[in-house]
Scaffold this motif. Structure first.
Motif, PDB file in Angstrom:
ATOM      1  N   ASN A 136      31.701  29.092  26.159  1.00 21.42           N
ATOM      2  CA  ASN A 136      32.708  28.031  26.301  1.00 21.42           C
ATOM      3  C   ASN A 136      33.582  28.216  27.536  1.00 21.42           C
ATOM      4  N   VAL A 137      33.907  29.468  27.873  1.00 22.28           N
ATOM      5  CA  VAL A 137      34.883  29.701  28.943  1.00 22.28           C
ATOM      6  C   VAL A 137      34.251  30.108  30.262  1.00 22.28           C
ATOM      7  N   ALA A 138      32.936  30.200  30.335  1.00 22.79           N
ATOM      8  CA  ALA A 138      32.265  30.765  31.509  1.00 22.79           C
ATOM      9  C   ALA A 138      32.694  30.115  32.814  1.00 22.79           C
ATOM     10  N   SER A 139      32.732  28.793  32.853  1.00 20.66           N
ATOM     11  CA  SER A 139      33.000  28.108  34.119  1.00 20.66           C
ATOM     12  C   SER A 139      34.435  28.296  34.597  1.00 20.66           C
ATOM     13  N   LYS A 140      35.347  28.648  33.697  1.00 23.52           N
ATOM     14  CA  LYS A 140      36.753  28.841  34.058  1.00 23.52           C
ATOM     15  C   LYS A 140      37.197  30.296  33.909  1.00 23.52           C
ATOM     16  N   TYR A 141      36.247  31.185  33.657  1.00 23.04           N
ATOM     17  CA  TYR A 141      36.594  32.566  33.320  1.00 23.04           C
ATOM     18  C   TYR A 141      37.374  33.255  34.438  1.00 23.04           C
ATOM     19  N   ASP A 142      36.877  33.162  35.661  1.00 23.57           N
ATOM     20  CA  ASP A 142      37.539  33.848  36.773  1.00 23.57           C
ATOM     21  C   ASP A 142      38.920  33.258  37.047  1.00 23.57           C
ATOM     22  N   ILE A 143      39.041  31.933  36.974  1.00 27.61           N
ATOM     23  CA  ILE A 143      40.340  31.293  37.184  1.00 27.61           C
ATOM     24  C   ILE A 143      41.334  31.738  36.115  1.00 27.61           C
ATOM     25  N   MET A 144      40.891  31.752  34.863  1.00 24.79           N
ATOM     26  CA  MET A 144      41.784  32.154  33.776  1.00 24.79           C
ATOM     27  C   MET A 144      42.199  33.614  33.891  1.00 24.79           C
ATOM     28  N   ASN A 145      41.321  34.477  34.349  1.00 26.31           N
ATOM     29  CA  ASN A 145      41.701  35.878  34.561  1.00 26.31           C
ATOM     30  C   ASN A 145      42.853  35.982  35.541  1.00 26.31           C
ATOM     31  N   ASP A 146      42.770  35.220  36.629  1.00 22.24           N
ATOM     32  CA  ASP A 146      43.846  35.249  37.620  1.00 22.24           C
ATOM     33  C   ASP A 146      45.145  34.704  37.041  1.00 22.24           C
ATOM     34  N   VAL A 147      45.061  33.597  36.304  1.00 26.69           N
ATOM     35  CA  VAL A 147      46.263  32.974  35.755  1.00 26.69           C
ATOM     36  C   VAL A 147      46.897  33.856  34.689  1.00 26.69           C
ATOM     37  N   MET A 148      46.085  34.357  33.758  1.00 30.95           N
ATOM     38  CA  MET A 148      46.628  35.146  32.643  1.00 30.95           C
ATOM     39  C   MET A 148      47.297  36.422  33.117  1.00 30.95           C
ATOM     40  N   SER A 149      46.713  37.065  34.123  1.00 27.88           N
ATOM     41  CA  SER A 149      47.248  38.361  34.559  1.00 27.88           C
ATOM     42  C   SER A 149      48.076  38.249  35.836  1.00 27.88           C
ATOM     43  N   VAL A 150      48.302  37.036  36.319  1.00 36.22           N
ATOM     44  CA  VAL A 150      48.983  36.796  37.589  1.00 36.22           C
ATOM     45  C   VAL A 150      48.281  37.595  38.704  1.00 36.22           C
ATOM     46  N   GLY A 151      46.975  37.684  38.601  1.00 37.07           N
ATOM     47  CA  GLY A 151      46.176  38.370  39.610  1.00 37.07           C
ATOM     48  C   GLY A 151      46.114  39.875  39.471  1.00 37.07           C
ATOM     49  N   ILE A 152      46.830  40.442  38.500  1.00 35.58           N
ATOM     50  CA  ILE A 152      46.907  41.906  38.403  1.00 35.58           C
ATOM     51  C   ILE A 152      45.560  42.509  38.007  1.00 35.58           C
ATOM     52  N   HIS A 153      44.685  41.735  37.336  1.00 38.12           N
ATOM     53  CA  HIS A 153      43.377  42.290  36.977  1.00 38.12           C
ATOM     54  C   HIS A 153      42.614  42.757  38.213  1.00 38.12           C
ATOM     55  N   ARG A 154      42.864  42.146  39.352  1.00 37.67           N
ATOM     56  CA  ARG A 154      42.215  42.578  40.595  1.00 37.67           C
ATOM     57  C   ARG A 154      42.698  43.966  41.013  1.00 37.67           C
ATOM     58  N   VAL A 155      43.991  44.214  40.824  1.00 39.35           N
ATOM     59  CA  VAL A 155      44.562  45.535  41.142  1.00 39.35           C
ATOM     60  C   VAL A 155      43.955  46.587  40.222  1.00 39.35           C
ATOM     61  N   TRP A 156      43.826  46.258  38.931  1.00 40.96           N
ATOM     62  CA  TRP A 156      43.243  47.206  37.978  1.00 40.96           C
ATOM     63  C   TRP A 156      41.792  47.520  38.348  1.00 40.96           C
ATOM     64  N   LYS A 157      41.033  46.518  38.723  1.00 38.58           N
ATOM     65  CA  LYS A 157      39.627  46.732  39.080  1.00 38.58           C
ATOM     66  C   LYS A 157      39.505  47.547  40.357  1.00 38.58           C
ATOM     67  N   ASP A 158      40.415  47.329  41.296  1.00 36.12           N
ATOM     68  CA  ASP A 158      40.412  48.161  42.509  1.00 36.12           C
ATOM     69  C   ASP A 158      40.774  49.603  42.170  1.00 36.12           C
ATOM     70  N   ALA A 159      41.720  49.782  41.237  1.00 39.11           N
ATOM     71  CA  ALA A 159      42.071  51.140  40.801  1.00 39.11           C
ATOM     72  C   ALA A 159      40.886  51.809  40.115  1.00 39.11           C
ATOM     73  N   MET A 160      40.105  51.030  39.391  1.00 39.75           N
ATOM     74  CA  MET A 160      38.890  51.546  38.760  1.00 39.75           C
ATOM     75  C   MET A 160      37.941  52.100  39.819  1.00 39.75           C
ATOM     76  N   MET A 161      37.764  51.349  40.908  1.00 38.49           N
ATOM     77  CA  MET A 161      36.883  51.803  41.992  1.00 38.49           C
ATOM     78  C   MET A 161      37.467  53.018  42.710  1.00 38.49           C
ATOM     79  N   ASP A 162      38.786  53.058  42.855  1.00 38.97           N
ATOM     80  CA  ASP A 162      39.419  54.221  43.500  1.00 38.97           C
ATOM     81  C   ASP A 162      39.117  55.494  42.722  1.00 38.97           C
ATOM     82  N   TRP A 163      39.232  55.436  41.398  1.00 37.10           N
ATOM     83  CA  TRP A 163      38.991  56.614  40.566  1.00 37.10           C
ATOM     84  C   TRP A 163      37.494  56.927  40.501  1.00 37.10           C
ATOM     85  N   LEU A 164      36.688  55.893  40.467  1.00 37.16           N
ATOM     86  CA  LEU A 164      35.235  56.087  40.399  1.00 37.16           C
ATOM     87  C   LEU A 164      34.677  56.653  41.689  1.00 37.16           C
ATOM     88  N   ALA A 165      35.223  56.215  42.834  1.00 37.11           N
ATOM     89  CA  ALA A 165      34.766  56.664  44.151  1.00 37.11           C
ATOM     90  C   ALA A 165      33.251  56.514  44.312  1.00 37.11           C
TER      91      ALA A 165
END
Length: 250
Positions: free
Chosen positions: A31-60
């Motif tokens: 149901n939400v696939a087509s709006k999933y990325d937009i809703m992630n940005d709206v719900m988290s005010v874009g912070i999910h991108r920071v968390w995912k970048d932090a995930m990559m920083d730790w993963l290296a």
């Protein structure tokens, strides 16, 4: 094989038969696939991108590694991994084909098509041989799995010795007042955003409820250890709104 027809699990705040949950979760993400990325940005005010970048920083990520991103949806984690790893390969696995199709539409997908595969599959029964991957990631997906211990055991199985598990998931704030304020936002604002942007408040009501049903940081870290992983650790993101969990197959 275990007969799960009489067993129940949670679907948000509902108790449902285990053998029905996967289909219900599939319905939510279809149901939400087509709006999933937009809703992630709206719900988290874009912070999910920071968390995912932090995930990559730790993963290296390193050149030559092979990634399995489970519940990988539209490819956010795989794109980041391949962007940092240099010469590497990735498989995005998700139970919802429409999520994968949305990922394939993204510009990064075409640029990385020779190193990226998209597969429909189940986290609890991965279609891969033992010791197949160097890295296993799952981002905001483990809480939707019917039997989390089964998914963690599958992660351990498909990782090579020396391989790493990394989980990014919504979690629990350690401060009671902050948790209450976050709950007030989650339950009153997010479903309304879902209605406005995706024309679907019920799916986002489930997603909010599923966050509250997920184990706290220490409990989930214990589940990872029980599955065989060692050197298990976690880091809170934004005061514990989300948490990064790491474990190694040694």
């Amino acid at each position: 094989m275990t007969d799960n027809t009489d067993k129940t699990t949670h679907f948000g705040y509902q108790n449902v038969p285990e053998d029905q949950k996967a289909g219900m979760v599939h319905g939510v993400f279809t149901n939400v696939a087509s709006k999933y990325d937009i809703m992630n940005d709206v719900m988290s005010v874009g912070i999910h991108r920071v968390w995912k970048d932090a995930m990559m920083d730790w993963l290296a990520p390193r050149s030559g590694q092979r990634l399995l991103d489970v519940a990988g949806g539209t490819g956010d984690i795989a794109f980041r991994f391949l962007g940092r790893a240099g010469h590497a390969d990735a498989v995005v696995l998700d139970m919802t084909e429409s999520m994968l199709l949305e990922g394939k539409k993204r510009a990064e997908a075409e640029a990385l098509s020779d190193r990226l595969n998209w597969i429909v599959g189940d986290a609890m029964a991965l279609p891969f041989e033992d010791n197949s991957f160097d890295v296993y990631t799952i981002s905001f997906g483990i809480r939707n799995v019917t039997r989390i211990p089964d998914a963690l055991r599958e992660a351990y199985r498909v990782l090579r010795p020396g391989g790493r598990l990394m989980v990014l998931e919504f979690s629990q704030l350690p401060n009671e007042m902050m948790q209450k304020a976050y709950d007030l936002y989650s339950f009153n604002v997010i479903p309304r955003m879902g209605k406005l942007i995706a024309n679907d408040s019920e799916s986002y009501q489930y997603l909010v409820e599923s966050i509250r049903k997920f184990p706290d940081q220490d409990t989930f870290a214990g589940m990872i250890r029980t599955s065989g992983f060692e050197q298990v650790a976690y880091r809170n993101m934004t005061f514990g709104v989300a948490a990064l969990h790491s474990g190694w197959k040694i």
